[in-house]
Design a protein around this motif. Structure first.
Motif, PDB file in Angstrom:
ATOM      1  N   MET A   1    -106.713 -83.605 -21.022  1.00  0.00           N
ATOM      2  CA  MET A   1    -105.800 -82.627 -20.426  1.00  0.00           C
ATOM      3  C   MET A   1    -105.346 -81.625 -21.478  1.00  0.00           C
ATOM      4  N   ASN A   2    -105.260 -80.384 -21.060  1.00  0.00           N
ATOM      5  CA  ASN A   2    -104.835 -79.329 -21.972  1.00  0.00           C
ATOM      6  C   ASN A   2    -103.311 -79.272 -22.080  1.00  0.00           C
ATOM      7  N   THR A   3    -102.848 -78.874 -23.256  1.00  0.00           N
ATOM      8  CA  THR A   3    -101.433 -78.592 -23.427  1.00  0.00           C
ATOM      9  C   THR A   3    -101.189 -77.196 -22.879  1.00  0.00           C
ATOM     10  N   LEU A   4    -100.190 -77.083 -22.026  1.00  0.00           N
ATOM     11  CA  LEU A   4     -99.890 -75.799 -21.390  1.00  0.00           C
ATOM     12  C   LEU A   4     -98.748 -75.083 -22.093  1.00  0.00           C
ATOM     13  N   ASN A   5     -98.838 -73.771 -22.132  1.00  0.00           N
ATOM     14  CA  ASN A   5     -97.699 -72.944 -22.511  1.00  0.00           C
ATOM     15  C   ASN A   5     -97.060 -72.512 -21.201  1.00  0.00           C
ATOM     16  N   ILE A   6     -95.836 -72.992 -20.980  1.00  0.00           N
ATOM     17  CA  ILE A   6     -95.151 -72.774 -19.706  1.00  0.00           C
ATOM     18  C   ILE A   6     -93.957 -71.855 -19.912  1.00  0.00           C
ATOM     19  N   LEU A   7     -93.867 -70.830 -19.077  1.00  0.00           N
ATOM     20  CA  LEU A   7     -92.652 -70.012 -19.040  1.00  0.00           C
ATOM     21  C   LEU A   7     -91.857 -70.483 -17.841  1.00  0.00           C
ATOM     22  N   LEU A   8     -90.698 -71.073 -18.101  1.00  0.00           N
ATOM     23  CA  LEU A   8     -89.815 -71.570 -17.050  1.00  0.00           C
ATOM     24  C   LEU A   8     -88.707 -70.541 -16.833  1.00  0.00           C
ATOM     25  N   ILE A   9     -88.676 -69.960 -15.645  1.00  0.00           N
ATOM     26  CA  ILE A   9     -87.653 -68.950 -15.329  1.00  0.00           C
ATOM     27  C   ILE A   9     -86.673 -69.577 -14.349  1.00  0.00           C
ATOM     28  N   GLU A  10     -85.526 -69.932 -14.871  1.00  0.00           N
ATOM     29  CA  GLU A  10     -84.531 -70.696 -14.098  1.00  0.00           C
ATOM     30  C   GLU A  10     -83.147 -70.381 -14.633  1.00  0.00           C
ATOM     31  N   ASP A  11     -82.228 -70.006 -13.740  1.00  0.00           N
ATOM     32  CA  ASP A  11     -80.878 -69.650 -14.180  1.00  0.00           C
ATOM     33  C   ASP A  11     -79.911 -70.835 -14.186  1.00  0.00           C
ATOM     34  N   ASP A  12     -80.276 -71.932 -13.557  1.00  0.00           N
ATOM     35  CA  ASP A  12     -79.405 -73.101 -13.470  1.00  0.00           C
ATOM     36  C   ASP A  12     -79.721 -74.057 -14.625  1.00  0.00           C
ATOM     37  N   MET A  13     -78.794 -74.185 -15.568  1.00  0.00           N
ATOM     38  CA  MET A  13     -79.047 -74.990 -16.758  1.00  0.00           C
ATOM     39  C   MET A  13     -79.272 -76.466 -16.429  1.00  0.00           C
ATOM     40  N   ILE A  14     -78.690 -76.931 -15.350  1.00  0.00           N
ATOM     41  CA  ILE A  14     -78.912 -78.323 -14.933  1.00  0.00           C
ATOM     42  C   ILE A  14     -80.377 -78.503 -14.525  1.00  0.00           C
ATOM     43  N   GLU A  15     -80.928 -77.517 -13.841  1.00  0.00           N
ATOM     44  CA  GLU A  15     -82.345 -77.563 -13.447  1.00  0.00           C
ATOM     45  C   GLU A  15     -83.263 -77.503 -14.676  1.00  0.00           C
ATOM     46  N   VAL A  16     -82.881 -76.702 -15.661  1.00  0.00           N
ATOM     47  CA  VAL A  16     -83.666 -76.610 -16.903  1.00  0.00           C
ATOM     48  C   VAL A  16     -83.661 -77.972 -17.604  1.00  0.00           C
ATOM     49  N   MET A  17     -82.489 -78.585 -17.688  1.00  0.00           N
ATOM     50  CA  MET A  17     -82.375 -79.904 -18.322  1.00  0.00           C
ATOM     51  C   MET A  17     -83.184 -80.943 -17.549  1.00  0.00           C
ATOM     52  N   LYS A  18     -83.132 -80.881 -16.232  1.00  0.00           N
ATOM     53  CA  LYS A  18     -83.885 -81.813 -15.394  1.00  0.00           C
ATOM     54  C   LYS A  18     -85.389 -81.659 -15.645  1.00  0.00           C
ATOM     55  N   PHE A  19     -85.854 -80.424 -15.742  1.00  0.00           N
ATOM     56  CA  PHE A  19     -87.271 -80.170 -15.994  1.00  0.00           C
ATOM     57  C   PHE A  19     -87.674 -80.742 -17.354  1.00  0.00           C
ATOM     58  N   LYS A  20     -86.868 -80.461 -18.374  1.00  0.00           N
ATOM     59  CA  LYS A  20     -87.178 -80.950 -19.722  1.00  0.00           C
ATOM     60  C   LYS A  20     -87.154 -82.475 -19.780  1.00  0.00           C
ATOM     61  N   ARG A  21     -86.183 -83.062 -19.095  1.00  0.00           N
ATOM     62  CA  ARG A  21     -86.086 -84.528 -19.057  1.00  0.00           C
ATOM     63  C   ARG A  21     -87.325 -85.121 -18.384  1.00  0.00           C
ATOM     64  N   THR A  22     -87.796 -84.455 -17.344  1.00  0.00           N
ATOM     65  CA  THR A  22     -88.990 -84.906 -16.629  1.00  0.00           C
ATOM     66  C   THR A  22     -90.223 -84.831 -17.519  1.00  0.00           C
ATOM     67  N   ILE A  23     -90.378 -83.733 -18.249  1.00  0.00           N
ATOM     68  CA  ILE A  23     -91.510 -83.559 -19.173  1.00  0.00           C
ATOM     69  C   ILE A  23     -91.490 -84.680 -20.216  1.00  0.00           C
ATOM     70  N   SER A  24     -90.309 -84.965 -20.716  1.00  0.00           N
ATOM     71  CA  SER A  24     -90.144 -86.015 -21.723  1.00  0.00           C
ATOM     72  C   SER A  24     -90.464 -87.391 -21.138  1.00  0.00           C
ATOM     73  N   LYS A  25     -89.934 -87.657 -19.956  1.00  0.00           N
ATOM     74  CA  LYS A  25     -90.157 -88.937 -19.280  1.00  0.00           C
ATOM     75  C   LYS A  25     -91.651 -89.169 -19.014  1.00  0.00           C
ATOM     76  N   LEU A  26     -92.358 -88.105 -18.657  1.00  0.00           N
ATOM     77  CA  LEU A  26     -93.794 -88.203 -18.368  1.00  0.00           C
ATOM     78  C   LEU A  26     -94.645 -88.175 -19.642  1.00  0.00           C
ATOM     79  N   GLU A  27     -93.955 -88.029 -20.783  1.00  0.00           N
ATOM     80  CA  GLU A  27     -94.614 -87.973 -22.097  1.00  0.00           C
ATOM     81  C   GLU A  27     -95.669 -86.869 -22.154  1.00  0.00           C
TER      82      GLU A  27
END
Length: 136
Positions: A1-27
């Protein structure tokens, strides 16, 4: 699997944290650049030095909403090819149709339950990390 460069456009900081936590959880080891709104995202993209492989875009944002951002993005010859996936809580059919008319790569509803969110993000990023992305 390739490493992706992702641009996340989100104004809700809770959603940003949730996304980052998910990426981390999925390793997953994707590179994430954050923009809090469409204007900020356009400034990042205008540098054109390191373009993202995919853009994850929330629709409901201040200053420049998701649909306005998409319209500007798709008018730029260098940026229009970047797969843009809507990641939103809005299941408004008009938004959905409008986004597909403009030329999005996908429309994903954020589920309320965190476990469901993790599964959706895993599938979404799994698909794009095996997809042959156009390199400029």
């Amino acid at each position: 699997m390739n490493t992706l460069n992702i641009l996340l456009i989100e104004d809700d900081m809770i959603e940003v944290m949730k996304f980052k936590r998910t990426i981390s959880k999925l390793e997953l080891h994707h590179n994430i650049v954050e923009a809090n709104n469409g204007e900020e995202a356009l400034k990042i993209l205008q540098k054109k030095d390191e373009l993202p492989d995919i853009i994850l875009l929330d629709l409901n944002m201040p200053k420049l909403n998701g649909i306005e951002f998409l319209n500007i993005l798709k008018q730029d010859d260098l940026l229009r090819h970047i797969p843009t996936i809507i990641l939103t809580t809005s299941n408004n059919q008009r938004d959905l149709l409008e986004c597909y008319k403009i030329g999005i790569a996908g429309y994903v509803l954020k589920p309320l339950k965190y476990e469901d969110y993790v599964l959706k993000i895993e599938k979404l990023l799994g698909y794009w990390s095996i997809n042959e992305l156009k390199q400029v």
